[in-house]
Design a protein around this motif. Sequence first.
Motif, PDB file in Angstrom:
ATOM      1  N   LEU A   1     -39.687 -14.837  21.214  1.00  7.78           N
ATOM      2  CA  LEU A   1     -39.541 -13.660  20.371  1.00  7.78           C
ATOM      3  C   LEU A   1     -38.900 -12.522  21.152  1.00  7.78           C
ATOM      4  CD1 LEU A   1     -42.996 -13.689  18.568  1.00  7.78           C
ATOM      5  CD2 LEU A   1     -40.849 -14.707  17.813  1.00  7.78           C
ATOM      6  N   GLY A   2     -38.300 -11.596  20.437  1.00 10.33           N
ATOM      7  CA  GLY A   2     -37.676 -10.458  21.075  1.00 10.33           C
ATOM      8  C   GLY A   2     -36.170 -10.642  21.225  1.00 10.33           C
ATOM      9  N   THR A   3     -35.538  -9.645  21.854  1.00  7.57           N
ATOM     10  CA  THR A   3     -34.082  -9.645  22.036  1.00  7.57           C
ATOM     11  C   THR A   3     -33.706 -10.573  23.186  1.00  7.57           C
ATOM     12  OG1 THR A   3     -34.018  -7.359  21.274  1.00  7.57           O
ATOM     13  CG2 THR A   3     -32.066  -8.206  22.390  1.00  7.57           C
ATOM     14  N   LEU A   4     -32.662 -11.364  22.984  1.00 12.13           N
ATOM     15  CA  LEU A   4     -32.173 -12.280  24.002  1.00 12.13           C
ATOM     16  C   LEU A   4     -30.852 -11.780  24.548  1.00 12.13           C
ATOM     17  CD1 LEU A   4     -32.821 -15.733  22.247  1.00 12.13           C
ATOM     18  CD2 LEU A   4     -34.285 -14.572  23.899  1.00 12.13           C
TER      19      LEU A   4
ATOM     20  N   ARG B   1     -26.776 -14.521  28.193  1.00 13.71           N
ATOM     21  CA  ARG B   1     -27.015 -15.690  29.049  1.00 13.71           C
ATOM     22  C   ARG B   1     -28.178 -16.526  28.510  1.00 13.71           C
ATOM     23  NH1 ARG B   1     -25.228 -15.099  34.503  1.00 13.71           N
ATOM     24  NH2 ARG B   1     -27.176 -15.987  35.283  1.00 13.71           N
ATOM     25  N   GLU B   2     -29.253 -15.845  28.061  1.00 14.46           N
ATOM     26  CA  GLU B   2     -30.394 -16.577  27.495  1.00 14.46           C
ATOM     27  C   GLU B   2     -30.001 -17.318  26.222  1.00 14.46           C
ATOM     28  OE1 GLU B   2     -34.461 -14.201  28.590  1.00 14.46           O
ATOM     29  OE2 GLU B   2     -33.084 -13.235  27.190  1.00 14.46           O
ATOM     30  N   GLN B   3     -29.225 -16.655  25.357  1.00 10.81           N
ATOM     31  CA  GLN B   3     -28.804 -17.292  24.113  1.00 10.81           C
ATOM     32  C   GLN B   3     -27.905 -18.493  24.387  1.00 10.81           C
ATOM     33  OE1 GLN B   3     -29.940 -16.274  20.977  1.00 10.81           O
ATOM     34  NE2 GLN B   3     -29.078 -18.273  20.460  1.00 10.81           N
ATOM     35  N   ALA B   4     -26.999 -18.344  25.356  1.00 13.95           N
ATOM     36  CA  ALA B   4     -26.117 -19.473  25.703  1.00 13.95           C
ATOM     37  C   ALA B   4     -26.920 -20.640  26.262  1.00 13.95           C
ATOM     38  CB  ALA B   4     -25.062 -19.017  26.706  1.00 13.95           C
ATOM     39  N   HIS B   5     -27.924 -20.335  27.089  1.00 11.40           N
ATOM     40  CA  HIS B   5     -28.764 -21.394  27.652  1.00 11.40           C
ATOM     41  C   HIS B   5     -29.569 -22.105  26.556  1.00 11.40           C
ATOM     42  CE1 HIS B   5     -31.420 -23.534  30.366  1.00 11.40           C
ATOM     43  NE2 HIS B   5     -32.470 -22.983  29.780  1.00 11.40           N
TER      44      HIS B   5
END
Length: 436
Positions: A352-355, A358-362
């Motif tokens: 949860l929360g804003t990604l 880099r986190e979204q790509a991973h």
Amino acid sequence: MRVKTISRPEDMSRERIGDIYRVQRNLDPELHPFERAREYTRALRATKMERMFAKPFLGSMEGHIDGVYCMAKNPTMLTSLLSATADGEMRLWNLTTQKSVWTSRGHKGFVRGVTFQPHTSNFVSVGEDKTVKLWSTDKEEPNATFIAKHAFTGVDHHRKDIFATSGSVIELWNHERSTPIHKMSWGAETITSVKFNQTETNILASCGTDRTIILYDIRTNSPIAKSVMALKTNALCWNPMEAFNFTAANEDHNCYSFDMRNLKIALNVAKGHVSAVMDIDYAPTGQEFVTGSYDKTIRIFNARTGVCREIYHTQRMQRAFCVKFSMDSKYVLSGSDDGNIRIWKANAAEKLGTLSNREQAHMDYTKAVKERYKEMPEIKRIDKQRRIPKAIKKATGRKRDMLDAIKRKEDNRRKHSAPGQVPHQAERKKHILKTE
């Protein structure tokens, strides 16, 4: 003196100072013989991490004294939820703060149904005290009260200013009139649930205690189709993205998806519960639906398959009588007869929360890798594993033994009978006794 500098395109630049520079790589498979092995290892690791961090329960909203038996979500407000109990109390909740923002003792006895009026904060409630009440969240007293001749069992609102109630008959009401404008019935003893199709808005579906599922057309105020099931249907819900399809929650522990144009055969049968399915609700995407059961569990099914994707339970949660998907498809809400409303994540391991980028790509990469290797035995075993209560596990084993015994008995009858005397019956057909 002219100085030439090295310029790199934006996709080759570094996001942080400590990052290494991106370089061009040759993706020729012959140059990377261990690529599949590396990807399989990453998929296995991602599957294990997902199961480790799967914590779906977010919290419970307390305040009701009696059991929660009906809920309604506002189709235009993401954080608004209305709940009602068996002692006549109704509460409006803010899902962000998980606090009650409005409460009223609306009925003298069981509140059987609540529904919001579209594009407003007003709502309608019905109960066993034979009254229909129109409410506004601005005040604790109803705007209008209509008195009927029979107790009500459910209510649903049309996209316009009419709503339908169920009881001994189906009645269509207008907000401006104190008496129903139309009445419809087709032989049902008591109609337990009624739902408008929000896409084909002239179609109304109902289920009754005589095991029937009936479709009505409100333009002609007449029934158009009827199906008799083997056991009673407790609730039904229309698919918001496929106008002709709906799913019914049945007493035989299963959920049956139908095409309203052909009720002779079910499109799909969703199995998994070990007791009666009490309520059902589709996600706004139309890809999944959630069910609440008398066996004290909540299950999330893919609309195309018959096996549940997730099973949720807690040690204190009792029988789930109402479930809802949030309007953004990210959360599931459940009400049970222990008086609590619980909030769950639709995807148990979702962060949860804003990604960051880099986190979204991973996350996108790991999701693609898991999808690619999902049929590998080890990954499939880990991904399917769920911890379930001991009572549910024992009941599942007993149910499996009973179904195997029934199947074995049918095979023996077929083996010792004349050819064609005991025909095979498809699972999607044998629970439908008659259609009209």
